[in-house]
Motif scaffolding. Sequence first.
Motif, PDB file in Angstrom:
ATOM      1  N   PHE A  47       0.829  -1.205   0.000  1.00 27.97           N
ATOM      2  CA  PHE A  47       0.000   0.000   0.000  1.00 27.97           C
ATOM      3  C   PHE A  47       0.866   1.260   0.000  1.00 27.97           C
ATOM      4  N   PHE A  48       2.003   1.178   0.689  1.00 28.56           N
ATOM      5  CA  PHE A  48       2.910   2.332   0.704  1.00 28.56           C
ATOM      6  C   PHE A  48       4.170   1.988  -0.082  1.00 28.56           C
ATOM      7  N   SER A  49       3.993   1.345  -1.226  1.00 31.82           N
ATOM      8  CA  SER A  49       5.134   0.840  -1.983  1.00 31.82           C
ATOM      9  C   SER A  49       5.967   1.977  -2.569  1.00 31.82           C
ATOM     10  N   ARG A  50       7.335   1.793  -2.500  1.00 27.08           N
ATOM     11  CA  ARG A  50       8.211   2.788  -3.112  1.00 27.08           C
ATOM     12  C   ARG A  50       8.510   2.417  -4.558  1.00 27.08           C
ATOM     13  N   GLU A  51       8.323   1.141  -4.898  1.00 24.02           N
ATOM     14  CA  GLU A  51       8.693   0.702  -6.244  1.00 24.02           C
ATOM     15  C   GLU A  51       7.653   1.128  -7.264  1.00 24.02           C
ATOM     16  N   SER A  52       6.406   0.749  -7.035  1.00 24.58           N
ATOM     17  CA  SER A  52       5.384   1.022  -8.039  1.00 24.58           C
ATOM     18  C   SER A  52       4.026   1.040  -7.355  1.00 24.58           C
ATOM     19  N   TRP A  53       3.183   2.001  -7.722  1.00 26.38           N
ATOM     20  CA  TRP A  53       1.886   2.042  -7.045  1.00 26.38           C
ATOM     21  C   TRP A  53       0.968   0.935  -7.517  1.00 26.38           C
ATOM     22  N   TRP A  54       1.354   0.241  -8.586  1.00 26.27           N
ATOM     23  CA  TRP A  54       0.573  -0.917  -9.012  1.00 26.27           C
ATOM     24  C   TRP A  54       0.565  -2.001  -7.935  1.00 26.27           C
ATOM     25  N   ASN A  55       1.639  -2.018  -7.134  1.00 25.52           N
ATOM     26  CA  ASN A  55       1.703  -2.996  -6.050  1.00 25.52           C
ATOM     27  C   ASN A  55       0.490  -2.913  -5.136  1.00 25.52           C
ATOM     28  N   ALA A  56       0.044  -1.652  -4.941  1.00 21.72           N
ATOM     29  CA  ALA A  56      -1.098  -1.462  -4.054  1.00 21.72           C
ATOM     30  C   ALA A  56      -2.346  -2.103  -4.639  1.00 21.72           C
ATOM     31  N   ILE A  57      -2.383  -2.205  -5.977  1.00 20.19           N
ATOM     32  CA  ILE A  57      -3.560  -2.814  -6.598  1.00 20.19           C
ATOM     33  C   ILE A  57      -3.421  -4.329  -6.659  1.00 20.19           C
ATOM     34  N   PHE A  58      -2.246  -4.784  -7.097  1.00 16.84           N
ATOM     35  CA  PHE A  58      -2.102  -6.236  -7.260  1.00 16.84           C
ATOM     36  C   PHE A  58      -1.638  -6.945  -5.997  1.00 16.84           C
ATOM     37  N   GLY A  59      -1.031  -6.211  -5.076  1.00 21.27           N
ATOM     38  CA  GLY A  59      -0.655  -6.816  -3.799  1.00 21.27           C
ATOM     39  C   GLY A  59       0.471  -7.831  -3.913  1.00 21.27           C
ATOM     40  N   VAL A  60       1.590  -7.425  -4.535  1.00 23.65           N
ATOM     41  CA  VAL A  60       2.719  -8.336  -4.737  1.00 23.65           C
ATOM     42  C   VAL A  60       3.254  -8.861  -3.404  1.00 23.65           C
ATOM     43  N   TYR A  61       3.547  -7.952  -2.491  1.00 26.95           N
ATOM     44  CA  TYR A  61       4.086  -8.370  -1.189  1.00 26.95           C
ATOM     45  C   TYR A  61       3.039  -9.108  -0.368  1.00 26.95           C
ATOM     46  N   THR A  62       1.775  -8.668  -0.532  1.00 30.08           N
ATOM     47  CA  THR A  62       0.711  -9.330   0.218  1.00 30.08           C
ATOM     48  C   THR A  62       0.656 -10.801  -0.155  1.00 30.08           C
TER      49      THR A  62
END
Lengths: 296, 349
Positions: A47-62
């Motif tokens: 949600f507070f990703s520094r790499e890419s805000w797409w992470n917040a949508i796809f939830g890579v780390y999640t």
Amino acid sequence: MSQATLSHKRPLGLTILITAFIVVWVILAAFPFFWTVWGSFKVEPDFFSRESWWNAIFGVYTQRQNDGSAFTGSGYYGAWVTREFWRAVGNTAIVTVSVTVISLTLGTLGGYALARSGQRYAFWILILALVFRAMPHITLVSGYLLPFFQLNIWGVLPTSIIVLVAINQPFTLWMLHSFFLSIPKDLDESAMVDGCSRFEAFRRVIIPVMWPGVVTTGLFSFLLAYNDFAVTSMLLSADNQTMVPKISSFLGSVQEQGNVMFAVAAVVSATVPLFILVLFFQRQIVSGLTAGAVKG
Amino acid sequence: MAQIRLKNVSKRWNNFVGVDNFNLDIADQEFLVLLGPSGCGKTTTMRMIAGLEEITEGEIWIGDRLVNKLEPKDRDISMVFQSYGLYPNMTVYENIRFPLKVRKVPQEQHHERVMAASKMVELDDFLQRRPAALSGGQRQRVALARAIVREPNAFLMDEPLSNLDAKLRVSTRAQIKNLHHTLKRTTIYVTHDQIEAMTLADRVVVMNKGLVQQVGTPMEIYDRPANTFVASFIGSPAMNLIQGSIEGGVFTASGIRIEGLTSVAKGPVTLGFRAEDATLADSNGQIEAPIYTVELLGEATMLSMRVAGELVSIKVGKDYRAEIGDMARVAIPAAACHLFDHSTGARIA
Ligand SMILES: Nc1ncnc2c1ncn2[C@@H]1O[C@H](COP(=O)(O)OP(=O)(O)OP(=O)(O)O)[C@@H](O)[C@H]1O
Ligand SMILES: [Mg+2]
């Protein structure tokens, strides 16, 4: 059917313009909220990703932390269970309900008296109330802080309830006063001739007519207490915190990972009751806001 | 049982005098009408009796109780408000029932009494509606029904017919008269309509600018108005009033000369006579003047002529025809003339 004929008559360009405006407006107004709701089910690096805000949508780390699932309830678990957010919810319930009930009781009685008195001092009381309303909340709090410590009543719920009522009362008084003014005096007078005392006339005839006004004013009082930060953060001890200062404390201590997600989850949790409330009282609120002449 | 007495009652707002020194004894079961032009203090008087307006000075007695300090509910009267005062959140049925409910009349009587009251004012078809869905006349009848549903010491009615159409007004007027006969309650009725006053009243109180002008039976007020205000307010058309002077029982003004008056007054006076007391004369009439207008009323014809600067109305037979500008002679019997003081307007003879 009539709507269909209406839109037929409307030029296409105008229809597009109107639709586009509404879409933009809805996105502007609603997007931050949906973004927060969506994000509350992710972990912080997403949600507070520094790499890419797409992470917040796809939830890579999640997914990585959660055996492949893109959603997690860990924020909610942390807030509600680990950090005992339910305590804050309970405190908020106590504070808001008390503030609303006390404000409305004093406000309807006082507003009615001021609306019907016709004495000059009624006007000055209202002006005085307006002055107190105009003062920043924090002036009241800082003035109270020391005496509250000395009286040993700092940190407990009743103290902040009293202060919030004091802040809120001028507003409820004004609002209810003008609602009462819009109700013809004949109603009280008929009731009194029909056999009511002044108070019975108020209770049996005026309040039922006033109901939308009471609900609207009550809602505003509720929201004031619900959203307050200035008073509750200064006057409540950590054990007795209400939701808003509690959320702010989640943000404040950033040592632990996941704390920010607790705040996000708590924010979402805190918003839900408001939706339910507005949906529930929708009709009264609209008629309260548009109330004017009461047809006799 | 419920006579109402007003002793030197006054109402002032700062310097404005709403009602000035009102004195009146209203007998039990009397039908009293307060009559006067708009703003003369009729509603104020009624509200003071009801206890809705504080009395600046004086005493009000209902029965043998001094009620100055009594709450409206303890005075046991019911009132029809000029602006109805219906409860918008209740149905017509609940509106009418409300006084019974508050006064703790036994439940089992409610339905019967509400139905009886609503029947009297022909509201049966509207019982389940809210006041907002009624016409002005229907609302007025709800207010009336709510007043008569219980049996109070006295009824106060503030222009209860003002919003009814002509036909309903006549029938409701008759109903009120009949109701008063049946219920036998002291009734105080406010109106600015003199026909209502004449038809309903046992006694009429004529008011102007907060002051009582005259108290009397309708016939007394019509036949012997106490001053020029009452004379010009009662009757349609109002009494003709002519400024002139009198000496030795002879009244003169330009275009008019009346002999044989019994008054011994001397000097400037106001003379009054009613349109229907004058007749057309062939020769030697008291007035000789050109006709100003001719109005056909159906049952009679109304002539007006300009005499001594005033328009004077004369009621003549329905077959009379004349052109504007024709000369007419009018006879006025001296016995039908009223004389008023030139400056105060008070009656001299
Ligand atoms: N609260 C008040 N403050 C000041 N003056 C008032 C007040 N109420 C009434 N008045 C004045 O008192 C006078 C008498 O009013 P009232 O209502 O008794 O008249 P009314 O005879 O009932 O007239 P209408 O036939 O128009 O109803 C009026 O000139 C009015 O302006
Ligand atoms: Mg009036």
